[in-house]
Scaffold this motif. Structure first.
Motif, PDB file in Angstrom:
ATOM      1  N   GLU A  64       0.828  -1.215   0.000  1.00  0.00           N
ATOM      2  CA  GLU A  64       0.000   0.000   0.000  1.00  0.00           C
ATOM      3  C   GLU A  64       0.857   1.257   0.000  1.00  0.00           C
ATOM      4  OE1 GLU A  64      -3.204   0.615   2.697  1.00  0.00           O
ATOM      5  OE2 GLU A  64      -4.208  -1.242   2.103  1.00  0.00           O
TER       6      GLU A  64
ATOM      7  N   GLU B  26       2.140   1.644  -3.445  1.00  0.00           N
ATOM      8  CA  GLU B  26       1.043   2.091  -4.315  1.00  0.00           C
ATOM      9  C   GLU B  26       0.777   3.582  -4.132  1.00  0.00           C
ATOM     10  OE1 GLU B  26      -1.785  -1.954  -4.556  1.00  0.00           O
ATOM     11  OE2 GLU B  26      -2.314  -0.330  -3.202  1.00  0.00           O
ATOM     12  N   ASP B  27       0.733   3.998  -2.880  1.00  0.00           N
ATOM     13  CA  ASP B  27       0.368   5.397  -2.624  1.00  0.00           C
ATOM     14  C   ASP B  27       1.418   6.363  -3.164  1.00  0.00           C
ATOM     15  OD1 ASP B  27      -2.008   4.675  -1.544  1.00  0.00           O
ATOM     16  OD2 ASP B  27      -1.340   4.722   0.541  1.00  0.00           O
TER      17      ASP B  27
ATOM     18  N   ILE C 226       0.715   6.388  -6.843  1.00  0.00           N
ATOM     19  CA  ILE C 226      -0.570   7.032  -7.150  1.00  0.00           C
ATOM     20  C   ILE C 226      -0.392   8.549  -7.097  1.00  0.00           C
ATOM     21  CG2 ILE C 226      -2.893   7.444  -6.248  1.00  0.00           C
ATOM     22  CD1 ILE C 226      -2.939   4.433  -5.479  1.00  0.00           C
TER      23      ILE C 226
ATOM     24  N   GLY D 120       0.722   9.899 -10.200  1.00  0.00           N
ATOM     25  CA  GLY D 120      -0.168   9.775 -11.358  1.00  0.00           C
ATOM     26  C   GLY D 120      -0.283   8.375 -11.931  1.00  0.00           C
ATOM     27  N   TYR D 121       0.058   7.372 -11.154  1.00  0.00           N
ATOM     28  CA  TYR D 121      -0.029   5.998 -11.647  1.00  0.00           C
ATOM     29  C   TYR D 121      -1.345   5.364 -11.224  1.00  0.00           C
ATOM     30  CZ  TYR D 121       4.904   6.063 -12.896  1.00  0.00           C
ATOM     31  OH  TYR D 121       6.106   6.345 -13.471  1.00  0.00           O
ATOM     32  N   ARG D 122      -1.787   4.410 -12.016  1.00  0.00           N
ATOM     33  CA  ARG D 122      -2.910   3.579 -11.627  1.00  0.00           C
ATOM     34  C   ARG D 122      -2.411   2.201 -11.253  1.00  0.00           C
ATOM     35  NH1 ARG D 122      -8.030   5.641 -13.677  1.00  0.00           N
ATOM     36  NH2 ARG D 122      -7.578   7.687 -14.586  1.00  0.00           N
ATOM     37  N   VAL D 123      -3.256   1.444 -10.583  1.00  0.00           N
ATOM     38  CA  VAL D 123      -2.856   0.116 -10.129  1.00  0.00           C
ATOM     39  C   VAL D 123      -3.504  -0.931 -11.038  1.00  0.00           C
ATOM     40  CG1 VAL D 123      -2.873  -1.520  -8.214  1.00  0.00           C
ATOM     41  CG2 VAL D 123      -2.612   0.941  -7.770  1.00  0.00           C
ATOM     42  N   ALA D 124      -2.682  -1.798 -11.607  1.00  0.00           N
ATOM     43  CA  ALA D 124      -3.205  -2.827 -12.509  1.00  0.00           C
ATOM     44  C   ALA D 124      -2.970  -4.198 -11.894  1.00  0.00           C
ATOM     45  CB  ALA D 124      -2.501  -2.743 -13.860  1.00  0.00           C
ATOM     46  N   GLU D 125      -3.772  -5.156 -12.329  1.00  0.00           N
ATOM     47  CA  GLU D 125      -3.608  -6.522 -11.826  1.00  0.00           C
ATOM     48  C   GLU D 125      -3.623  -7.503 -12.985  1.00  0.00           C
ATOM     49  OE1 GLU D 125      -6.213  -6.708  -7.902  1.00  0.00           O
ATOM     50  OE2 GLU D 125      -6.621  -4.990  -9.188  1.00  0.00           O
ATOM     51  N   GLY D 126      -3.057  -8.657 -12.750  1.00  0.00           N
ATOM     52  CA  GLY D 126      -3.064  -9.704 -13.772  1.00  0.00           C
ATOM     53  C   GLY D 126      -3.061 -11.052 -13.085  1.00  0.00           C
ATOM     54  N   PRO D 127      -3.302 -12.109 -13.865  1.00  0.00           N
ATOM     55  CA  PRO D 127      -3.421 -13.434 -13.250  1.00  0.00           C
ATOM     56  C   PRO D 127      -2.088 -13.966 -12.722  1.00  0.00           C
ATOM     57  CG  PRO D 127      -3.506 -13.593 -15.636  1.00  0.00           C
ATOM     58  CD  PRO D 127      -3.503 -12.138 -15.319  1.00  0.00           C
ATOM     59  N   GLU D 128      -2.160 -14.767 -11.675  1.00  0.00           N
ATOM     60  CA  GLU D 128      -0.971 -15.405 -11.129  1.00  0.00           C
ATOM     61  C   GLU D 128      -0.648 -16.677 -11.913  1.00  0.00           C
ATOM     62  OE1 GLU D 128      -1.349 -15.792  -6.815  1.00  0.00           O
ATOM     63  OE2 GLU D 128      -2.253 -13.804  -6.740  1.00  0.00           O
TER      64      GLU D 128
ATOM     65  N   TYR E 277       0.519   4.961 -17.305  1.00  0.00           N
ATOM     66  CA  TYR E 277       1.377   4.955 -16.125  1.00  0.00           C
ATOM     67  C   TYR E 277       0.735   4.008 -15.120  1.00  0.00           C
ATOM     68  CZ  TYR E 277       3.505   9.143 -18.124  1.00  0.00           C
ATOM     69  OH  TYR E 277       4.156  10.021 -18.949  1.00  0.00           O
TER      70      TYR E 277
ATOM     71  N   LYS F 213       1.596 -11.369  -6.337  1.00  0.00           N
ATOM     72  CA  LYS F 213       2.419 -12.527  -6.008  1.00  0.00           C
ATOM     73  C   LYS F 213       3.110 -13.047  -7.262  1.00  0.00           C
ATOM     74  CE  LYS F 213      -0.038 -14.417  -2.028  1.00  0.00           C
ATOM     75  NZ  LYS F 213      -1.190 -13.552  -1.760  1.00  0.00           N
TER      76      LYS F 213
END
Ligand SMILES: [Zn+2]
Lengths: 356, 804
Positions: A126, A129-130, A133, A136-144, A204, A210
């Motif tokens: 976190e 991330e902060d 952020i 100006g970044y966003r948080v992305a996710e993808g499969p493990e 961005y 994980k």
């Protein structure tokens, strides 16, 4: 106090003056509500002294009655008020005395309140991330569970690369769907490809999560670990921008007085590439056991996105450039909090969890 | 890669000290992992000249040597057969520590005082040679420190060479790199080759059959060799590089490989049939014995060096035992070839056999360097092993690998690096790396350099590769720090990400500790929880190569991990365990390569919720502890219509097992762990657990909306009803809310009672009802009327009677 306001007329009547003095003494002598009640009865009761005096007025000569009556009534009013005040005072004293008897051992522990805590990995993620952020970044996710294509191929990793072996990468038994290219992602970098496939620049993003490698657990290796990946693609992104971004991050994360060092390195999916060191957070750069005497801690791998990678996702490498970086969250958490063994992070010993 | 600075200084001037050099190389991309000082093990030892050798008076095999140590002469008793007057030999005076850890003392040997020891190479720790005292070849004065006389004082840089830089795996390559980063000039070794007739081609023939795997094979024939130990300086350099000296011929091949990066192999020519080298793939079923004595079964993808009889070497990996150099060897065929990197890597992997040669070939050896390396080795064989070099190289070239030509836009590099690069500076950097700038043109946006990339840099294939070279030689430390200039970006979390964070915070606030457990579980856990696979997936995501069976399945539920964590704590006498985890689970999807990976929130509570205190008793965890947590969580997260519905799950206590519903949809489960599972998993009883899919909770979230607060006095009435045991509290409450009408503001269950006077199978539930009107002061009769409506409804629907 009303008792002070004795007027001249009263002095004319020595009997009343005496009675007033006597009442005053009796009131101040009364040390409890019961004694005060006794005193009240003694003066204002049916047979009380002031009552008797009032009753005696009717026997006075008529020319004196009016004046004596007025004086006696005034005295009665004064006395009632004095008793009232004394009663309040006694009540206050009694409460105070009672409270003092309720003495507590204030050093006893407070009554139990259940409390919880965030896992230190989550806290660090976190925090990271902060920081991004705010930039100006966003948080992305993808499969493990990933495909070889995203984890290796589109990241410009050659087919023969050693990290693809069964000794380095966990593969999933996907025989049910007839595939051999399903694996546990070995880094969070495949999220780069997925984000670029689905989004046009500028972008961005950071991608925490994980990752898995075929390592037998020891003090510094865990088959499961955490990374944060970062990716910026825009017109005119430069290596200087990568340096500035990661310096900003390192100072926010580890302290304003941290120095950052970029060393050229090699990664298949970035070019130019760098390993990034931060001046040791334990010794401040003088050299210690943790930094093996070098004064530096390697915390990041980074570089400019390789044009081949842009080729895979259909970005125009002449128009856009970008940088990418990846950092090991577990290592950062261990360094930041002084945890000596990575396995402690996943034991979930409450005696550790409750510290953070 | 180990680089001796003494050796390196032969090819490039080293004007800076080892640490400064290490720093510069590190900052140019060749990380220096260590700086080792050599020669300290020879501290205290001296050069001695044997003046006189006399027989020992009391021992036949011993002799007494008078040894000149410069300032003094001493007597040393010695048993070695090779001592003779005039020889220069290493001496350890009393008090010297030998490399094996022992310390030399003043000794009296059979009645004669011996002040020190004359040393063999083995005693010096520099070879296995123990037969005699080491003879010092180099001119040295008696009394001179041995480590200086032997040139043993050296510094070695231990380098981490990245896989893209095979050119740095040799001394000349590192000299080039040092020259680029320090500006010092490079000195290439000069040597003159003296060849003898007849030509080698008379006796040697090379046939490359599989030219896709071998672009070039250069061979030389050297005759008249005398196998012996190589000279001290060469052995010393090999040792510094971490290579064990063997004999002059083998040492020369290794030395030249370390110098040039070209792996070489020497065959005993007399053991090769017909002098004919054939380069081809292995045949099906073929096998050979390599130098390490291992019989290798070959696959048709393995490349072999053969003679007409069969394999003599596993190409690029290791030579064969049959043609190995031995004491009797006099004629050598020297191989200097170029093999396909990917093929060598494959063979090396498959055979589990890695060598200095394969390490280099699989990264890429300079295809243009074969002949020169062969010449260099032939030169040394003549100089150091007495060989005659037969005229000419047999240079079989199957394919030509030409230098690459690249265009380099100076402006493009400036933009990517973020510096103002000048064409002149770019040219200087490229040339310092021996990249030839053949032309400079004016492009649309500035200068364009035409660059010819030498074949020893296979990693430089594109313009961007040259940009990297510029950046690293320019120095990353000299690149400014800026932030991306575009401001058109907004950093934020998605609602889902924010919800996840909030959920985590709420769980902590409610008194739970966050756990992070590993994603692998065992099949045994699946069986333990759900042997019939009614609830868990029948075919979970399994690993092909797990670390162990304990870690073979990607978790379909967070429960096993959390329960393991409970057990871990309980085993360590931490018995009150309140954990939650937020993590993904892996659920296979029909016909899809990748599983679904929903984010789950799970809890496990064990032991006491409130511990025994001075002020009161302990409160054990139970079903309602967790239910309370879930209700609070749902309300804190604004999740609407949260409820539990009785449903038996295989791993939960059958009477305390529920589905979790939000907006009438199943989102997970909650209950108490089945005692069977507890016992089987070696866990305490009474563990409350739940797991929900977080996105379903998020979907049921509503923005909070203001509800009117009563401004007029409210009226409170308690309603206690007796009902059958089976009637559920939530049904009563629902009926109360439905029938209470507008005037009912709140209804809350506050008591549950069972007792004899109620009768068998009955229970009493008491609710506190709050009535009010929003626009006036409510009259008692109005509230009473509403109350009666409720009582009637409860009687009709549930047979409830008012409790007196
Ligand atoms: Zn340190």
């Amino acid at each position: 106090m009303a008792a002070e306001k004795v007027n001249d007329q009263e002095r004319d009547n020595p009997e009343m003056v005496a009675l007033r003095e006597e009442a005053l003494a009796a009131l101040s002598k009364a040390a409890s509500l019961a004694e005060l009640e006794e005193a009240r009865v003694a003066f204002l009761g049916r047979k009380g002294k002031l009552t008797s005096l009032l009753q005696g007025i009717k026997d006075l000569p008529p020319q004196d009655r009016r004046r004596a009556g007025m004086m006696a009534n005034r005295l009665k009013g004064w006395l009632e008020q004095a008793i009232d005040e004394r009663e309040k005072e006694l009540r206050r004293m009694e409460l105070e005395a009672g409270l003092r008897g309720e003495r507590l051992d204030v050093t006893l522990p407070g009554r139990h309140v259940t409390y919880g805590s965030r896992h230190l990995i989550s806290s660090i993620i976190e925090e990271i991330e902060d920081i991004f952020i705010a930039m100006g970044y966003r948080v992305a996710e993808g499969p493990e569970v990933e495909l070889d294509y995203y984890n290796f191929e589109a990241l410009n990793t050659p087919e023969w690369h050693p990290s693809k072996s069964l000794q380095d990468t966990f593969y999933v038994d996907a025989s049910a769907v007839g595939r051999e290219d399903v694996l546990l992602r070995t880094h969070t970098s495949p999220v780069q490809i997925r984000v670029m496939e689905s989004t046009s620049p500028p972008l961005y993003v950071i991608a925490p999560g994980k990752a898995y490698r075929h390592d037998v657990p020891d003090a510094t290796h865990s088959p499961m670990f955490h990374q944060v990946e970062g990716l910026a693609v825009d017109e005119r992104i430069s290596l200087a921008d990568l340096k500035g971004t990661l310096e900003f991050f390192a100072k926010r994360m580890f302290g304003e007085d941290r120095a950052v060092r970029f060393r050229p390195h090699f990664f298949p999916f970035t070019e130019p590439s760098a390993e990034v060191d931060v001046s040791c957070i334990i010794c401040g750069g003088k050299g210690c056991r943790v930094c093996k005497g070098t004064g530096w801690l390697e915390i990041l791998g980074a570089g400019m996105v390789d044009p081949n990678v842009f080729g895979y996702v259909g970005y125009d490498a002449e128009r856009y450039s970008g940088f990418a970086f990846g950092m090991g969250v577990d290592r950062i958490a261990m360094l930041k909090y002084g945890v000596p063994d990575i396995r402690y992070l996943f034991d979930n010993d409450l005696r550790l969890l409750a510290q953070f | 890669m180990r680089v001796s600075l003494q050796w390196l200084s032969e090819y490039v001037e080293l004007a800076i000290d080892a640490y400064e050099l290490a720093e510069r190389l590190t900052m140019a991309g060749t990380a220096v992992e260590g700086v080792e000082k050599l020669g300290n093990e020879l501290d205290g030892m001296l050069v001695g000249r044997v003046l006189e050798v006399t027989p020992h008076p009391h021992a036949d095999r011993l002799r007494v040597c008078r040894v000149d140590l410069g300032e003094r002469s001493v007597d040393i008793v010695c048993g070695a057969p090779n001592v003779r007057p005039g020889m220069l030999a290493p001496v350890a005076p009393p008090g010297t520590r030998l490399p094996d850890g022992s310390t030399i003392g003043e000794a009296v040997i059979r009645g004669v005082a011996s002040k020190g020891m004359l040393l063999s190479e083995r005693e010096l720790g520099i070879s296995e040679q123990a037969a005699g005292i080491m003879e010092l070849e180099e001119a040295a004065e008696p009394g001179f420190p041995l480590k200086k006389a032997l040139g043993a004082e050296d510094t070695v840089l231990v380098l981490e060479v990245t896989p893209n830089r095979p050119d740095c795996l040799c001394m000349l390559g590192m000299a080039r790199e040092v020259s680029a980063v320090t500006g010092a000039r490079m000195r290439r070794p000069h040597f003159q080759l003296k060849e003898d007739d007849p030509p080698a081609a008379d006796d040697v023939r090379v046939d490359i059959i599989d030219s896709d795997l071998c672009s070039r094979y250069s061979a030389r024939l050297i005759e008249g060799l005398e196998i012996a130990a190589s000279p001290w300086w060469m052995r010393r350099r090999l040792r510094a590089a971490g290579v064990r000296p063997i004999n002059n011929v083998v040492d020369i091949t290794n030395y030249v490989m370390l110098e040039t990066g070209q792996p070489l192999h020497a065959f005993d020519f007399d053991l090769l049939k017909d002098g004919n080298i054939i380069v081809r793939r292995a045949l099906a079923g073929e096998s050979m014995v390599t130098l390490d004595g291992v019989e290798r079964r070959l696959s048709p993808e393995d490349l072999l060096i053969c003679d007409p009889r069969g394999p003599v070497a596993l190409a690029g990996v290791m030579g064969g035992e049959h043609t190995e150099i031995n004491e009797a060897t006099t004629r050598v065929l020297l191989e200097s070839a170029h093999f396909d990197p990917a093929n060598i890597m494959r063979t090396s992997r498959q055979q589990g056999l890695s060598s200095e040669a394969s390490y280099r070939f699989e990264r890429g050896v300079d295809p243009s360097g074969c002949a020169r390396a062969a010449d260099r080795a032939a030169y040394f064989m003549r100089e150091l092993a007495g060989g005659r070099i037969r005229r000419g190289v047999i240079d079989a070239r199957a394919r030509e690998i030409a230098p690459l030509r690249l265009s380099f836009r100076v402006e493009r590099a400036s933009k990517l690096i973020g510096i103002a690069l000048e064409a002149k500076e770019a040219r200087r950097v490229l040339q310092s790396l021996e990249l030839e700038v053949t032309a400079e043109k004016a492009g649309e946006r500035g200068a364009v350099l035409e660059v010819e990339v030498p074949t020893f840099r296979p990693d430089l294939e594109r313009e961007i590769d040259l940009v990297e070279e510029i950046a690293r030689i320019h120095g990353y430390q000299n690149v400014p720090s800026t932030l991306p200039s575009s401001s058109a970006r907004v950093g934020t979390l998605t609602p889902g990400q924010r919800f996840k964070r909030e959920a985590a915070r709420v769980m902590c606030g409610l008194g739970l500790h966050e756990a992070v457990t590993v994603s692998f579980i065992s099949e045994a856990w699946m069986d333990r929880l759900d042997p019939a696979r009614e609830w868990l997936p029948r075919f979970p995501v399994r690993l092909r190569n797990p670390l162990s069976e304990e870690n073979a399945v990607m978790r379909p539920s967070l429960l096993p991990g959390l329960l393991e964590a409970v057990r871990f704590n309980v085993n360590r006498r931490v018995s009150d365990v309140h954990l939650y985890e937020l993590g993904r689970v892996f659920l296979p999807q029909e016909g899809e390569a990748l599983p679904r990976e929903p984010l789950m929130l799970a809890c496990a509570l064990a032991g006491d919720w409130v511990p025994k205190q001075w002020s009161g008793d302990a409160e054990a965890v139970d079903f309602f502890t967790l239910k309370g947590i879930m209700e609070r969580m749902a309300s804190s997260l604004m999740v609407q219509e949260f409820s539990l519905q009785r449903e038996e799950l295989p791993f939960l206590h059958p009477s305390q097992s529920c589905a979790v519903l939000v907006k009438g949809e199943k989102a997970g489960f909650m209950g108490t762990l089945h005692p069977r599972v507890c016992d089987h998993a070696d866990l305490p009883r009474n563990i409350a657990v739940m797991e929900i899919e977080l996105s379903l909770f998020e979907a049921a979230r509503l923005e909070p909306h203001f509800r009117e607060i009563p401004r007029f006095p409210t009226l409170q009435m308690d309603l206690a009803v007796v009902v059958d045991e089976e009637i559920e509290a939530s049904a009563l409450e629902k009926a109360i809310r439905e029938t209470g009408g507008e005037l009912l503001y709140e209804a809350r269950l506050f008591d549950l009672y069972r007792g004899e006077q109620l009768g068998e199978g009955k229970k009493s539930l008491a609710f506190n009802l709050v009535f009010c009107a929003m626009d006036r002061t409510l009259r008692d009769e109005e509230a009473r009327a509403s109350f009666e409506v409720i009582v009637t409804a409860l009687r009709e629907r549930f047979g409830a009677r008012l409790r007196a």
